[in-house]
Design a protein around this motif. Sequence first.
Motif, mmCIF file in Angstrom:
data_model
loop_
_atom_site.group_PDB
_atom_site.id
_atom_site.type_symbol
_atom_site.label_atom_id
_atom_site.label_comp_id
_atom_site.label_asym_id
_atom_site.label_seq_id
_atom_site.Cartn_x
_atom_site.Cartn_y
_atom_site.Cartn_z
ATOM 1 N N MET A 149 -6.156 10.497 -3.906
ATOM 2 C CA MET A 149 -4.985 9.624 -3.864
ATOM 3 C C MET A 149 -5.233 8.429 -2.946
ATOM 4 N N ASN B 131 3.212 5.854 -5.805
ATOM 5 C CA ASN B 131 2.927 5.952 -7.236
ATOM 6 C C ASN B 131 1.781 6.906 -7.524
ATOM 7 N N GLN B 132 0.848 7.034 -6.583
ATOM 8 C CA GLN B 132 -0.315 7.892 -6.796
ATOM 9 C C GLN B 132 -0.039 9.362 -6.488
ATOM 10 N N ILE C 162 0.834 -1.206 0.000
ATOM 11 C CA ILE C 162 0.000 0.000 0.000
ATOM 12 C C ILE C 162 0.867 1.253 0.000
ATOM 13 N N THR D 284 -5.438 4.432 -3.975
ATOM 14 C CA THR D 284 -4.577 3.472 -3.278
ATOM 15 C C THR D 284 -5.395 2.341 -2.681
ATOM 16 N N GLN E 288 2.061 1.735 -3.471
ATOM 17 C CA GLN E 288 0.991 2.251 -4.311
ATOM 18 C C GLN E 288 0.733 3.733 -4.055
ATOM 19 N N SER E 289 0.781 4.134 -2.785
ATOM 20 C CA SER E 289 0.527 5.542 -2.472
ATOM 21 C C SER E 289 1.613 6.446 -3.039
ATOM 22 N N THR F 132 -5.690 -2.071 -3.589
ATOM 23 C CA THR F 132 -5.327 -3.071 -2.575
ATOM 24 C C THR F 132 -5.857 -4.470 -2.873
#
Length: 381
Positions: A49, A34-35, A28, A53, A31-32, A57
């Motif tokens: 965002m 990347n966002q 996670i 994310t 991913q955050s 998941t």
Amino acid sequence: MNLISRYLFRQIALPVAAACAALCGIGILSQSLNQLEVIVERGQSAWVMLKLTALATPQLMAVVLPIGVLVGGLMALTRLQREQELTACFAGGVTRWRVIAPGMRLAVIVTLISLFVSLYIQPAAQREARETAFAIRTDLASLLVQEGQFVQAGGGLTVYVQQIEQSGLIRNLFVHIQDGDEVTTWDATTARFTRIDGAPALLMGPGSMQQFSDRGVLNFLSFDEYAFDLTPFTGTEEVIAFRESDLWLAELVHPSADMLERTGSREELLAEAHARITSPLYALTAMALALAAVLGGQFRRTGYGGRVAAAAAAFLVTRVAGYGVVAASAWNVWLAPLQYLIPLGVAALALRMVFRQSSPVANVRRALGALPRPRPAGAAS
């Protein structure tokens, strides 16, 4: 479950849950990061965002859960064996199956959870994420308004904004439209994007409008509030392009002609459908390999580093082979059964290693039986 089974289940479940949670947290966080582009380049809020994310998941869980089962299972079983708790179970008459049953039962629970996520939650989340990303990409506010820059859009529209506040309030707005020889400009102290009767608009005020017509006539208008219609500039031919991961299982198995045209061939969709079902099965493979690493060999006081590394390598090779078969199934549908055979076959081989290995109590008895027995007193030498 009896007392021993509940104890073993609890001792294995806690490390597995901790490992899955830690791996999900790392995923996670990745991913955050990347966002962050959504905030930096698209001017969206932190809530958007976080939403993207969270929607990513479920797809991440399909990869993380089997690894968490392997890591947590190895940690728990190694500790139980090192502290001779498993040996005590065998010495108390507990069968080998009853010792490994709590771990396999936990793996089945994780498999069912992962299957539910893969079949129901993941496609719903992926669809929502795709729609949100599409809305961001085609968001008129982010496309037209960039602080301190002249932004040119279609239809001869040019927009300049001096400052954009966190609340979305625009300060010192300049709008320029050129339609042939006719030029129209608006300037406003404040403005805000809104919708009027469902149509996008820019609510400006106070400000003024100057229009120089193609006949050479200058028109001037000052206003306290003016709604500038943005409908002529919102036309787009883009549509949401769903991918294989966004489709429901029924759509993958029985795709429509339009879905085939947008996503790919029927073989690719069937390969994705089988992958949705087989991906959770790797949790069973992970637990079986963990049991084989600890119970599939002799007891060692020095640890099980070599066997643990071998189990991890075997799981890695198995998972990579599974991904390869999924890719190969996209062009040869007859390879689809291998998607089921690989995880279940490796799990069966690992459990066979566990049952072929005799119990620690039997090893002790065999060693005692091999010792020379004392001779009776007075026996001839």
